[in-house]
Scaffold this motif. Structure first.
Motif, PDB file in Angstrom:
ATOM      1  N   TYR A  24      44.860  81.239 -35.677  1.00  0.00           N
ATOM      2  CA  TYR A  24      46.008  80.520 -35.123  1.00  0.00           C
ATOM      3  C   TYR A  24      46.353  81.121 -33.768  1.00  0.00           C
ATOM      4  O   TYR A  24      46.067  82.284 -33.480  1.00  0.00           O
ATOM      5  CB  TYR A  24      47.222  80.571 -36.061  1.00  0.00           C
ATOM      6  N   ALA A  25      46.949  80.303 -32.938  1.00  0.00           N
ATOM      7  CA  ALA A  25      47.415  80.744 -31.628  1.00  0.00           C
ATOM      8  C   ALA A  25      48.658  79.934 -31.291  1.00  0.00           C
ATOM      9  O   ALA A  25      48.714  78.728 -31.549  1.00  0.00           O
ATOM     10  CB  ALA A  25      46.340  80.538 -30.568  1.00  0.00           C
ATOM     11  N   GLY A  26      49.633  80.598 -30.721  1.00  0.00           N
ATOM     12  CA  GLY A  26      50.859  79.915 -30.327  1.00  0.00           C
ATOM     13  C   GLY A  26      51.388  80.502 -29.037  1.00  0.00           C
ATOM     14  O   GLY A  26      51.206  81.688 -28.754  1.00  0.00           O
ATOM     15  N   PHE A  27      51.998  79.654 -28.245  1.00  0.00           N
ATOM     16  CA  PHE A  27      52.569  80.100 -26.978  1.00  0.00           C
ATOM     17  C   PHE A  27      53.874  79.357 -26.752  1.00  0.00           C
ATOM     18  O   PHE A  27      53.966  78.160 -27.016  1.00  0.00           O
ATOM     19  CB  PHE A  27      51.605  79.807 -25.824  1.00  0.00           C
ATOM     20  N   SER A  28      54.874  80.075 -26.281  1.00  0.00           N
ATOM     21  CA  SER A  28      56.166  79.467 -25.948  1.00  0.00           C
ATOM     22  C   SER A  28      56.548  79.833 -24.527  1.00  0.00           C
ATOM     23  O   SER A  28      56.395  80.976 -24.109  1.00  0.00           O
ATOM     24  CB  SER A  28      57.269  79.976 -26.876  1.00  0.00           C
ATOM     25  N   PHE A  29      57.046  78.864 -23.819  1.00  0.00           N
ATOM     26  CA  PHE A  29      57.618  79.065 -22.488  1.00  0.00           C
ATOM     27  C   PHE A  29      59.027  78.508 -22.558  1.00  0.00           C
ATOM     28  O   PHE A  29      59.218  77.330 -22.855  1.00  0.00           O
ATOM     29  CB  PHE A  29      56.799  78.336 -21.423  1.00  0.00           C
ATOM     30  N   VAL A  30      60.045  79.354 -22.312  1.00  0.00           N
ATOM     31  CA  VAL A  30      61.439  78.930 -22.406  1.00  0.00           C
ATOM     32  C   VAL A  30      62.155  79.259 -21.107  1.00  0.00           C
ATOM     33  O   VAL A  30      62.171  80.398 -20.663  1.00  0.00           O
ATOM     34  CB  VAL A  30      62.164  79.641 -23.574  1.00  0.00           C
TER      35      VAL A  30
END
Length: 148
Positions: A24-30
């Motif tokens: 799995y891979a996840g990325f967040s930009f906030v």
């Protein structure tokens, strides 16, 4: 106060049909900014919110081996400002933490025993989520679980 938040979050999960491999891979930009003004000269207006990372992410794999299941994950937390004015010298740096988990399950007649060994912060990264309060360095935890 008021804040305006916008961003993007992406995640991908993969599971093999035989359940021997997962990834799995996840990325967040906030983009979280202060949107209320105390006065016309308010230096905090439209600045990033304190302690909210602009970017964060996670990557992990898990696979079955002869010795049991091995899981590895990497957690990334980006730079975080610690003041309301976003002064360049007043921030917590980005960091990445690596965790490794080994587990082996032994079937015992009508019960099941799972032995697990977890290595957290494998590379002993020095990091903080709040200034002056360091978070744990490398640690090892061993556990046994009986399911009946």
């Amino acid at each position: 106060g008021q804040a305006e938040n916008s961003g993007l979050e992406v995640r991908y999960d993969y599971h093999s049909i035989d359940n021997h491999f997962d990834a799995y891979a996840g990325f967040s930009f906030v983009d979280a900014r202060k949107k209320d003004r105390i006065s016309e000269t308010d230096s905090t207006y439209n600045k990033y919110l304190s302690f909210v990372p602009l970017a964060s992410g996670v990557f992990g794999i898990s696979f079955e081996t002869e010795i049991g299941r091995v899981s590895i994950n990497e957690i990334y937390t980006g730079l975080r400002y610690v003041d309301y004015d976003n002064v360049n010298s007043s921030f917590l740096p980005a960091y990445a933490i690596t965790n490794v988990n080994f587990s082996k399950t032994f079937p015992l007649s009508s019960t099941k025993l799972t032995v697990r060994c977890i290595f957290q912060n494998v590379f002993d990264v020095d990091y903080q989520s709040y200034p002056g309060y360091p978070l744990p360095g490398r640690s090892v935890r061993v556990s046994a679980e009986v399911e009946y």
